[in-house]
Scaffold this active site. Sequence first.
Site, PDB file in Angstrom:
ATOM      1  N   ASP A 130      -9.109   0.890 -65.544  1.00 41.59           N
ATOM      2  CA  ASP A 130      -8.002   1.871 -65.815  1.00 41.59           C
ATOM      3  C   ASP A 130      -7.856   2.822 -64.693  1.00 41.59           C
ATOM      4  O   ASP A 130      -8.816   3.366 -64.180  1.00 41.59           O
ATOM      5  CB  ASP A 130      -8.805   2.888 -66.999  1.00 41.59           C
ATOM      6  CG  ASP A 130      -7.804   3.903 -67.397  1.00 41.59           C
ATOM      7  OD1 ASP A 130      -6.611   4.017 -66.788  1.00 41.59           O
ATOM      8  OD2 ASP A 130      -8.150   4.670 -68.255  1.00 41.59           O
TER       9      ASP A 130
ATOM     10  N   ASP B 154     -20.614  -6.572 -59.938  1.00 44.01           N
ATOM     11  CA  ASP B 154     -21.910  -6.992 -59.542  1.00 44.01           C
ATOM     12  C   ASP B 154     -21.844  -8.341 -58.759  1.00 44.01           C
ATOM     13  O   ASP B 154     -23.045  -8.644 -58.158  1.00 44.01           O
ATOM     14  CB  ASP B 154     -22.998  -7.139 -60.740  1.00 44.01           C
ATOM     15  CG  ASP B 154     -22.980  -5.609 -61.129  1.00 44.01           C
ATOM     16  OD1 ASP B 154     -23.276  -4.616 -60.435  1.00 44.01           O
ATOM     17  OD2 ASP B 154     -23.583  -5.391 -62.440  1.00 44.01           O
TER      18      ASP B 154
ATOM     19  N   GLU C  49     -29.443 -11.769 -36.575  1.00 41.59           N
ATOM     20  CA  GLU C  49     -28.878 -11.267 -37.485  1.00 41.59           C
ATOM     21  C   GLU C  49     -28.762  -9.797 -37.457  1.00 41.59           C
ATOM     22  O   GLU C  49     -27.470  -9.348 -37.817  1.00 41.59           O
ATOM     23  CB  GLU C  49     -29.343 -11.616 -38.959  1.00 41.59           C
ATOM     24  CG  GLU C  49     -29.182 -13.188 -39.137  1.00 41.59           C
ATOM     25  CD  GLU C  49     -30.019 -13.522 -40.533  1.00 41.59           C
ATOM     26  OE1 GLU C  49     -29.555 -14.252 -41.196  1.00 41.59           O
ATOM     27  OE2 GLU C  49     -31.049 -13.082 -40.500  1.00 41.59           O
TER      28      GLU C  49
END
Length: 211
Positions: free
Chosen positions: A1, A15, A81
Amino acid sequence: DPGMFYYAPQCWTSDDSDGGERLRIQYGTSYAYPVSFMGSHVSIAPNHQVFRETSLKLRGDVAYFGTFGYELDLGKLSAKELDEVREQICFMKKYRKLIQQGTFYRLKDPFTGNVAAWMVVSDDRRQAIVGYYKMLAHPCTPYTWMKLAGLDETADYKVRIDDHEEMGVFTGAELMRAGLDTTDFSAGEQSHEEGKHCTDFWSRLFVLEAE
């Protein structure tokens, strides 16, 4: 909405945080909501939902076009990383205003092809960032160009790949009519050298600055 945007400055779009899945999720969400509204995180690989292994670069390049954040245990990342995470955070801080407040253009639809692409352009049309994502790798692919949008036709734009490798200077008219060269290593002989070959879920960012 979309009416909920009145009450909340951002929304968690799904998710499902896999970088590949997020291409479709964020592309589709952009039809109703601005980039600044979409929660987007760099999550762990293999991903918790689909168990897909994607590069940290791909996950970052997708997450930039949203609120951006990390959803993983930094303590489990390698030193290399962690250096990449620092670089990603610096990139987002440098271009946050452009990404979240610029005009967003959808260029390639991931629901209908193997490539997803979008771009943001500053209000004065002096800066732009293009996100380009190939979902599946194929050998011996053709040379490709992609028409951009929203640029100043009369301006000369210096283009950098991933904000460091200079690609050249092109006019806005050229980039919007002839297109940006998006040809990758799969159009020739792929190298085993890191960063010189294409894999599934491979990405590039193109940073444009008017001279």
